[in-house]
Design a protein around this motif. Sequence first.
Motif, PDB file in Angstrom:
ATOM      1  N   ALA A 105     -24.559   1.783 -29.266  1.00 51.26           N
ATOM      2  CA  ALA A 105     -25.445   2.894 -29.809  1.00 51.26           C
ATOM      3  C   ALA A 105     -26.161   3.855 -29.471  1.00 51.26           C
ATOM      4  O   ALA A 105     -25.251   3.959 -27.690  1.00 51.26           O
ATOM      5  CB  ALA A 105     -27.357   2.551 -29.948  1.00 51.26           C
ATOM      6  N   PRO A 106     -25.249   5.807 -29.805  1.00 51.81           N
ATOM      7  CA  PRO A 106     -25.061   6.908 -28.987  1.00 51.81           C
ATOM      8  C   PRO A 106     -27.390   7.471 -28.567  1.00 51.81           C
ATOM      9  O   PRO A 106     -27.460   7.150 -29.099  1.00 51.81           O
ATOM     10  CB  PRO A 106     -24.907   7.422 -30.567  1.00 51.81           C
ATOM     11  CG  PRO A 106     -26.277   6.932 -31.563  1.00 51.81           C
ATOM     12  CD  PRO A 106     -25.635   5.318 -30.884  1.00 51.81           C
ATOM     13  N   SER A 107     -27.086   8.630 -28.025  1.00 55.63           N
ATOM     14  CA  SER A 107     -27.778   8.829 -27.010  1.00 55.63           C
ATOM     15  C   SER A 107     -28.878   9.648 -27.810  1.00 55.63           C
ATOM     16  O   SER A 107     -28.130  10.110 -29.338  1.00 55.63           O
ATOM     17  CB  SER A 107     -27.376   9.140 -25.839  1.00 55.63           C
ATOM     18  OG  SER A 107     -26.306  10.924 -25.883  1.00 55.63           O
ATOM     19  N   VAL A 108     -29.842   9.587 -27.320  1.00 54.47           N
ATOM     20  CA  VAL A 108     -30.693  11.428 -28.213  1.00 54.47           C
ATOM     21  C   VAL A 108     -29.747  12.670 -28.567  1.00 54.47           C
ATOM     22  O   VAL A 108     -29.383  12.773 -29.675  1.00 54.47           O
ATOM     23  CB  VAL A 108     -32.026  10.937 -27.633  1.00 54.47           C
ATOM     24  CG1 VAL A 108     -32.601  11.781 -27.690  1.00 54.47           C
ATOM     25  CG2 VAL A 108     -32.820   9.921 -27.196  1.00 54.47           C
ATOM     26  N   ALA A 109     -29.254  12.335 -27.458  1.00 55.44           N
ATOM     27  CA  ALA A 109     -28.625  14.021 -27.751  1.00 55.44           C
ATOM     28  C   ALA A 109     -27.398  13.897 -28.258  1.00 55.44           C
ATOM     29  O   ALA A 109     -26.986  14.812 -28.635  1.00 55.44           O
ATOM     30  CB  ALA A 109     -28.215  14.520 -26.078  1.00 55.44           C
ATOM     31  N   VAL A 110     -26.525  13.107 -28.747  1.00 56.77           N
ATOM     32  CA  VAL A 110     -25.174  12.916 -29.643  1.00 56.77           C
ATOM     33  C   VAL A 110     -26.040  12.907 -30.842  1.00 56.77           C
ATOM     34  O   VAL A 110     -25.526  13.599 -31.820  1.00 56.77           O
ATOM     35  CB  VAL A 110     -24.852  11.848 -29.204  1.00 56.77           C
ATOM     36  CG1 VAL A 110     -23.935  11.119 -30.401  1.00 56.77           C
ATOM     37  CG2 VAL A 110     -24.352  10.942 -28.088  1.00 56.77           C
ATOM     38  N   LYS A 111     -26.887  12.114 -31.097  1.00 59.27           N
ATOM     39  CA  LYS A 111     -28.356  12.108 -32.418  1.00 59.27           C
ATOM     40  C   LYS A 111     -28.212  13.339 -32.900  1.00 59.27           C
ATOM     41  O   LYS A 111     -28.260  13.725 -33.663  1.00 59.27           O
ATOM     42  CB  LYS A 111     -29.317  11.036 -32.698  1.00 59.27           C
ATOM     43  CG  LYS A 111     -28.559   9.208 -32.004  1.00 59.27           C
ATOM     44  CD  LYS A 111     -30.120   8.890 -32.239  1.00 59.27           C
ATOM     45  CE  LYS A 111     -29.568   7.356 -32.762  1.00 59.27           C
ATOM     46  NZ  LYS A 111     -30.765   6.188 -32.447  1.00 59.27           N
TER      47      LYS A 111
ATOM     48  N   ILE B 131     -19.081   9.707 -30.283  1.00 57.05           N
ATOM     49  CA  ILE B 131     -18.608   8.843 -29.074  1.00 57.05           C
ATOM     50  C   ILE B 131     -17.632   8.581 -28.845  1.00 57.05           C
ATOM     51  O   ILE B 131     -17.293   7.832 -27.389  1.00 57.05           O
ATOM     52  CB  ILE B 131     -19.848   7.124 -30.011  1.00 57.05           C
ATOM     53  CG1 ILE B 131     -21.135   7.354 -30.027  1.00 57.05           C
ATOM     54  CG2 ILE B 131     -19.017   6.099 -29.044  1.00 57.05           C
ATOM     55  CD1 ILE B 131     -22.136   6.223 -31.169  1.00 57.05           C
ATOM     56  N   LYS B 132     -16.414   8.384 -29.329  1.00 55.23           N
ATOM     57  CA  LYS B 132     -15.757   8.520 -28.810  1.00 55.23           C
ATOM     58  C   LYS B 132     -14.757   8.982 -27.967  1.00 55.23           C
ATOM     59  O   LYS B 132     -14.133   8.602 -27.382  1.00 55.23           O
ATOM     60  CB  LYS B 132     -14.005   8.270 -30.622  1.00 55.23           C
ATOM     61  CG  LYS B 132     -12.709   7.741 -30.669  1.00 55.23           C
ATOM     62  CD  LYS B 132     -12.058   7.682 -31.427  1.00 55.23           C
ATOM     63  CE  LYS B 132     -10.943   7.498 -31.469  1.00 55.23           C
ATOM     64  NZ  LYS B 132      -9.807   7.914 -32.912  1.00 55.23           N
ATOM     65  N   CYS B 133     -15.268  10.450 -28.435  1.00 56.83           N
ATOM     66  CA  CYS B 133     -14.474  10.862 -27.382  1.00 56.83           C
ATOM     67  C   CYS B 133     -15.343  10.721 -25.657  1.00 56.83           C
ATOM     68  O   CYS B 133     -14.924  11.071 -25.072  1.00 56.83           O
ATOM     69  CB  CYS B 133     -14.785  12.897 -28.015  1.00 56.83           C
ATOM     70  SG  CYS B 133     -13.950  13.761 -29.193  1.00 56.83           S
ATOM     71  N   GLN B 134     -16.467  10.835 -26.153  1.00 57.00           N
ATOM     72  CA  GLN B 134     -17.008  10.812 -25.062  1.00 57.00           C
ATOM     73  C   GLN B 134     -16.607   9.325 -23.751  1.00 57.00           C
ATOM     74  O   GLN B 134     -16.163   9.227 -23.246  1.00 57.00           O
ATOM     75  CB  GLN B 134     -18.655   9.439 -25.656  1.00 57.00           C
ATOM     76  CG  GLN B 134     -19.223  10.682 -24.924  1.00 57.00           C
ATOM     77  CD  GLN B 134     -21.090  10.917 -25.662  1.00 57.00           C
ATOM     78  OE1 GLN B 134     -21.129   9.718 -26.415  1.00 57.00           O
ATOM     79  NE2 GLN B 134     -21.976  11.902 -24.907  1.00 57.00           N
ATOM     80  N   ARG B 135     -16.376   8.230 -24.903  1.00 56.66           N
ATOM     81  CA  ARG B 135     -15.357   7.135 -24.380  1.00 56.66           C
ATOM     82  C   ARG B 135     -13.731   7.534 -24.017  1.00 56.66           C
ATOM     83  O   ARG B 135     -13.548   7.400 -22.713  1.00 56.66           O
ATOM     84  CB  ARG B 135     -15.057   5.691 -25.643  1.00 56.66           C
ATOM     85  CG  ARG B 135     -16.365   5.265 -25.681  1.00 56.66           C
ATOM     86  CD  ARG B 135     -15.605   4.577 -26.744  1.00 56.66           C
ATOM     87  NE  ARG B 135     -17.327   2.762 -27.590  1.00 56.66           N
ATOM     88  CZ  ARG B 135     -17.437   2.386 -28.300  1.00 56.66           C
ATOM     89  NH1 ARG B 135     -16.334   2.505 -29.093  1.00 56.66           N
ATOM     90  NH2 ARG B 135     -18.677   1.717 -28.759  1.00 56.66           N
ATOM     91  N   ASN B 136     -13.089   8.402 -24.291  1.00 61.01           N
ATOM     92  CA  ASN B 136     -11.888   8.597 -23.662  1.00 61.01           C
ATOM     93  C   ASN B 136     -12.112   9.596 -22.724  1.00 61.01           C
ATOM     94  O   ASN B 136     -11.233   9.253 -22.173  1.00 61.01           O
ATOM     95  CB  ASN B 136     -10.861   9.668 -25.515  1.00 61.01           C
ATOM     96  CG  ASN B 136     -10.668   9.698 -26.336  1.00 61.01           C
ATOM     97  OD1 ASN B 136     -10.310   8.244 -26.482  1.00 61.01           O
ATOM     98  ND2 ASN B 136     -10.758   9.637 -27.854  1.00 61.01           N
ATOM     99  N   TRP B 137     -12.943  10.301 -22.544  1.00 62.54           N
ATOM    100  CA  TRP B 137     -13.139  11.045 -21.651  1.00 62.54           C
ATOM    101  C   TRP B 137     -13.357  10.645 -20.255  1.00 62.54           C
ATOM    102  O   TRP B 137     -12.927  10.478 -18.819  1.00 62.54           O
ATOM    103  CB  TRP B 137     -14.547  12.548 -21.781  1.00 62.54           C
ATOM    104  CG  TRP B 137     -14.554  12.946 -20.529  1.00 62.54           C
ATOM    105  CD1 TRP B 137     -15.643  12.448 -19.871  1.00 62.54           C
ATOM    106  CD2 TRP B 137     -14.129  14.155 -20.114  1.00 62.54           C
ATOM    107  NE1 TRP B 137     -15.670  14.018 -18.620  1.00 62.54           N
ATOM    108  CE2 TRP B 137     -14.345  14.792 -18.719  1.00 62.54           C
ATOM    109  CE3 TRP B 137     -12.383  14.696 -20.408  1.00 62.54           C
ATOM    110  CZ2 TRP B 137     -14.284  15.598 -18.521  1.00 62.54           C
ATOM    111  CZ3 TRP B 137     -12.886  16.053 -19.836  1.00 62.54           C
ATOM    112  CH2 TRP B 137     -12.906  16.598 -18.630  1.00 62.54           C
TER     113      TRP B 137
END
Length: 311
Positions: free
Chosen positions: A10-16, A301-307
């Motif tokens: 689930a993405p965060s509120v900021a991501v949404k 989300i993918k960028c966040q995971r890679n980071w």
Amino acid sequence: MVGGRNADLAPSVAVKLFSAGTAGCVADLVTFPLDTAKVRLQIQGESKPSLEGQRAKYRGVFGTIFTMVKTEGPRSLYSGLVAGLQRQMSFASVRIGLYDTMKQIYSRGSENAGIGTRLLAGCTTGAMAVAFAQPTDVVKVRFQAQVRLPESGSVKRYSSTIDAYKTIARDEGVKGLWKGCLPNITRNAIVNCSELVTYDIIKELILKYNLMTDNMPCHFTAAFAAGFCTTIVASPVDVVKTRFMNSVPGQYSGATNCALTMLIKEGPTAFYKGFVPSFLRLGSWNIVMFVSFEQIKRAVIKCQRNWDSLL
């Protein structure tokens, strides 16, 4: 909004919020000429009483676009785009980005929110978005309604987006920037309920019965259905909103007076002026927006995971 079994975390509120605002801007860039044509068709007939036998200047969505390009140039189709993008960043981000959050609040964290809860969440985020973004919507509509005739030497109503904000605030007061706020809240409560709830439910049913996977074809189908339902329900309120926000001071005493004036002078069909461009615009806007929204969410989300994996 509901995800499939293989959906990302689930993405965060900021991501949404970011994804919704960005997706709204992408959708506006693609569909803005249709929106401008819709506005021109909706306001047609309000300036001067129609003379018997007088031909309407604009006929149909593509006829309107052709007439505008021929008489005002191609740029007229994107008049008000800057205000439109400002509107989407503040408007779409709130009404779409906060929908899941409000749904969770009203359902007290339940995963199976009822239709009443979804409708309430849609109404809430729609009203909140209008409170933030109404000035940008007023300026956008004014620019889209502004006829540009270079050969006539006529003075444009506003020279730029900033000039529009300043002129409206100076001539009509700060309240002028929130002109039509009540009909816009009504419209967006209806639009949000039709758009988001329809998309949410249809997507949920598609995934529940394994008709499609949680990917582009699913998003496309749900978005198209959402656009069609929204156009049918919201067109009358949308026409009144457009007329009232574009009116000069004193033309109408309020949104209700605007609606009654339209009914008396132009008949009930006036409330569905610009229906075809509204549907073309809302249908295409929903498809582009929801598909972009889902893809941008996943990309972020993918960028966040890679980071995170690099840290």
